[in-house]
Design a protein around this motif. Sequence first.
Motif, PDB file in Angstrom:
ATOM      1  N   ILE A  22       0.756  -1.221  -0.050  1.00  0.00           N
ATOM      2  CA  ILE A  22      -0.147   0.137  -0.121  1.00  0.00           C
ATOM      3  C   ILE A  22       0.774   1.258   0.068  1.00  0.00           C
ATOM      4  O   ILE A  22       0.419   2.270  -0.403  1.00  0.00           O
ATOM      5  N   ALA A  23       2.185   1.299   0.406  1.00  0.00           N
ATOM      6  CA  ALA A  23       2.990   2.180   0.389  1.00  0.00           C
ATOM      7  C   ALA A  23       3.369   2.558  -1.282  1.00  0.00           C
ATOM      8  O   ALA A  23       3.903   3.903  -1.506  1.00  0.00           O
ATOM      9  N   ASP A  24       2.987   1.654  -2.193  1.00  0.00           N
ATOM     10  CA  ASP A  24       3.463   1.870  -3.679  1.00  0.00           C
ATOM     11  C   ASP A  24       2.016   1.822  -4.416  1.00  0.00           C
ATOM     12  O   ASP A  24       1.643   0.864  -4.971  1.00  0.00           O
ATOM     13  N   PHE A  25       1.371   2.959  -4.779  1.00  0.00           N
ATOM     14  CA  PHE A  25       0.108   2.694  -5.211  1.00  0.00           C
ATOM     15  C   PHE A  25       0.167   2.285  -6.770  1.00  0.00           C
ATOM     16  O   PHE A  25      -0.932   1.802  -7.273  1.00  0.00           O
ATOM     17  N   ASP A  26       1.335   2.616  -7.177  1.00  0.00           N
ATOM     18  CA  ASP A  26       1.349   2.140  -8.685  1.00  0.00           C
ATOM     19  C   ASP A  26       1.492   0.545  -8.812  1.00  0.00           C
ATOM     20  O   ASP A  26       1.173   0.113  -9.947  1.00  0.00           O
TER      21      ASP A  26
END
Length: 132
Positions: A22-26
Motif C-alpha cells: 500500500i506504500a506503492d500505489f503504482d
Amino acid sequence: MKIRNRHERMVAAPPERIAALIADFDRVWPTKIAPAPRLQGHRLYDAGLMLWEEFDRPGAARAFRVVRPDELQGEHWFELELAEGATVLRYTLEGCAVGKYEAIWCERIEPLHGRILEALLDNVEAAVASGD
C-alpha cells in the motif's frame, strides 16, 4: 452531509508485506478504473477531483486528508491488524461534503470510490498470492 466509508479484507500475509504494497500505489492501484494518485510535491497527491495530503496518523499504515476542494473535507487511512495467520487490511474514510459536493459525492464519487477500493484490495491479495 457526513461521510463514513469502510472496506476490509483478510489477507494471508504479514503486516509488513501489506504495508509495502500500500506504500506503492503504482503496484496496487486499479488503473483500469481510475488513474493512481500522483505525487505533486512533498506529501501532496493529485487524485483527480481532489488533492490529498499524506500525514502521520497514529495506528495507520498510511493516511491522507483531503485538502481540495474545500467543500469535500475528510481523512482516509489504511490500518493493518494482525489476525491468526493473516492480516486484516482496513480502509476507513471519514469526512463531510457540503454544497454541490453533497450531490457530487453521492452520484459520482462514492460509487467510483467503492469500486476503486474493492479493486485495490483485490490487487493487494493478488500481489500477495503471486509473491510479487
